[in-house]
Design a protein around this motif. Structure first.
Motif, PDB file in Angstrom:
ATOM      1  N   PRO A   1       0.813  -1.228   0.000  1.00  0.00           N
ATOM      2  CA  PRO A   1       0.000   0.000   0.000  1.00  0.00           C
ATOM      3  C   PRO A   1       0.848   1.280   0.000  1.00  0.00           C
ATOM      4  N   ARG A   2       1.991   1.249   0.649  1.00  0.00           N
ATOM      5  CA  ARG A   2       2.859   2.434   0.649  1.00  0.00           C
ATOM      6  C   ARG A   2       3.398   2.715  -0.753  1.00  0.00           C
ATOM      7  N   ILE A   3       3.688   1.668  -1.502  1.00  0.00           N
ATOM      8  CA  ILE A   3       4.135   1.840  -2.890  1.00  0.00           C
ATOM      9  C   ILE A   3       3.018   2.463  -3.720  1.00  0.00           C
ATOM     10  N   GLN A   4       1.810   1.958  -3.555  1.00  0.00           N
ATOM     11  CA  GLN A   4       0.672   2.512  -4.291  1.00  0.00           C
ATOM     12  C   GLN A   4       0.432   3.973  -3.920  1.00  0.00           C
ATOM     13  N   ASP A   5       0.500   4.286  -2.631  1.00  0.00           N
ATOM     14  CA  ASP A   5       0.293   5.671  -2.187  1.00  0.00           C
ATOM     15  C   ASP A   5       1.370   6.596  -2.741  1.00  0.00           C
ATOM     16  N   ALA A   6       2.623   6.130  -2.726  1.00  0.00           N
ATOM     17  CA  ALA A   6       3.726   6.947  -3.247  1.00  0.00           C
ATOM     18  C   ALA A   6       3.572   7.163  -4.746  1.00  0.00           C
ATOM     19  N   ALA A   7       3.237   6.107  -5.472  1.00  0.00           N
ATOM     20  CA  ALA A   7       3.051   6.226  -6.921  1.00  0.00           C
ATOM     21  C   ALA A   7       1.908   7.188  -7.232  1.00  0.00           C
ATOM     22  N   LEU A   8       0.819   7.066  -6.494  1.00  0.00           N
ATOM     23  CA  LEU A   8      -0.326   7.951  -6.698  1.00  0.00           C
ATOM     24  C   LEU A   8       0.085   9.408  -6.527  1.00  0.00           C
ATOM     25  N   LYS A   9       0.768   9.694  -5.443  1.00  0.00           N
ATOM     26  CA  LYS A   9       1.193  11.064  -5.152  1.00  0.00           C
ATOM     27  C   LYS A   9       2.176  11.575  -6.210  1.00  0.00           C
ATOM     28  N   LEU A  10       3.159  10.769  -6.555  1.00  0.00           N
ATOM     29  CA  LEU A  10       4.175  11.199  -7.519  1.00  0.00           C
ATOM     30  C   LEU A  10       3.600  11.346  -8.932  1.00  0.00           C
ATOM     31  N   PHE A  11       2.744  10.411  -9.352  1.00  0.00           N
ATOM     32  CA  PHE A  11       2.120  10.525 -10.673  1.00  0.00           C
ATOM     33  C   PHE A  11       1.264  11.784 -10.752  1.00  0.00           C
ATOM     34  N   ALA A  12       0.546  12.095  -9.679  1.00  0.00           N
ATOM     35  CA  ALA A  12      -0.307  13.291  -9.669  1.00  0.00           C
ATOM     36  C   ALA A  12       0.531  14.568  -9.682  1.00  0.00           C
ATOM     37  N   GLN A  13       1.657  14.563  -8.985  1.00  0.00           N
ATOM     38  CA  GLN A  13       2.493  15.763  -8.902  1.00  0.00           C
ATOM     39  C   GLN A  13       3.318  16.002 -10.159  1.00  0.00           C
ATOM     40  N   HIS A  14       3.890  14.931 -10.712  1.00  0.00           N
ATOM     41  CA  HIS A  14       4.881  15.088 -11.780  1.00  0.00           C
ATOM     42  C   HIS A  14       4.457  14.500 -13.122  1.00  0.00           C
ATOM     43  N   GLY A  15       3.425  13.688 -13.127  1.00  0.00           N
ATOM     44  CA  GLY A  15       3.020  13.000 -14.347  1.00  0.00           C
ATOM     45  C   GLY A  15       3.663  11.633 -14.438  1.00  0.00           C
ATOM     46  N   PHE A  16       2.936  10.710 -14.987  1.00  0.00           N
ATOM     47  CA  PHE A  16       3.393   9.320 -15.095  1.00  0.00           C
ATOM     48  C   PHE A  16       4.739   9.209 -15.806  1.00  0.00           C
ATOM     49  N   ALA A  17       4.883   9.879 -16.944  1.00  0.00           N
ATOM     50  CA  ALA A  17       6.094   9.744 -17.748  1.00  0.00           C
ATOM     51  C   ALA A  17       7.338  10.269 -17.027  1.00  0.00           C
TER      52      ALA A  17
END
Length: 195
Positions: free
Chosen positions: A14-30
């Protein structure tokens, strides 16, 4: 490979999912690397692959979970009644559910282009299922004679876009509560579709 000290799968996943969610939203997936996600969680980059096959799978999982949670939460409400009652419930539900998940909503709209074709198709099917819930309400209202609208599909898409737009400007510390915003939006939706 040995597990990082203090790492537990029921916590780290869950921490990986939360971190990915936050980072994708802030910086974009790519722009986000698996190494950045690992650094945010505090694990080695290689450890991420114990929880996901790749970054695409991680993105898909986040979007899928959001849509499944949305559909499940709406179904759990079990709203009954005439079309106007159900439409008001849908309007308030959509705003309330999504305001608490602004990063997931942002990713669900802005990162669709980064999904593989098969993952895109799967997420689109979930989105259509949710849209169909609203379209069914609108069609019921037309049949009841309480709603008047030219094209239920287009109105469905317009209403969902309008309701989702709250996420772009609403701030908890702002002058209106979520309930006040939902009431204003319900009034706009009602005026737009009633006879």
């Amino acid at each position: 490979m040995a597990r990082t000290t203090g790492s537990h799968s029921d916590i780290t996943g869950p921490r990986i999912q939360d971190a990915a969610l936050k980072l994708f939203a802030q910086h974009g997936f790519a722009a986000v690397s698996m190494r950045q996600i690992a650094g945010d969680v505090g694990v080695q980059a290689g450890a991420l692959y114990n929880y996901t096959t790749d970054k695409q799978s991680l993105l898909f999982g986040l979007m899928q979970r959001h849509m499944q949670d949305l559909l499940s939460a709406w179904a759990d409400l079990g709203v009954k009644g005439d079309a106007l009652t159900r439409l008001e419930a849908f309007t308030r539900f959509h705003i309330r559910f999504n305001l608490d998940r602004s990063d997931a909503v942002f990713i669900s709209y802005m990162e669709l282009r980064n999904l593989s074709p098969e993952n895109f198709e799967s997420i689109e099917a979930l989105r259509r299922a949710y849209e169909n819930e609203l379209e069914d309400i609108l069609r019921a209202g037309i049949a009841e004679g309480t709603l008047s609208l030219p094209d239920p599909k287009i109105v469905t898409l317009a209403v969902i876009a309008m309701l989702t737009g709250v996420n772009t400007w609403y701030r908890v510390e702002g002058r209106l509560s979520q309930d006040e915003v939902a009431t204003i939006y319900w009034d706009m939706v009602r005026r737009a579709v009633t006879a």
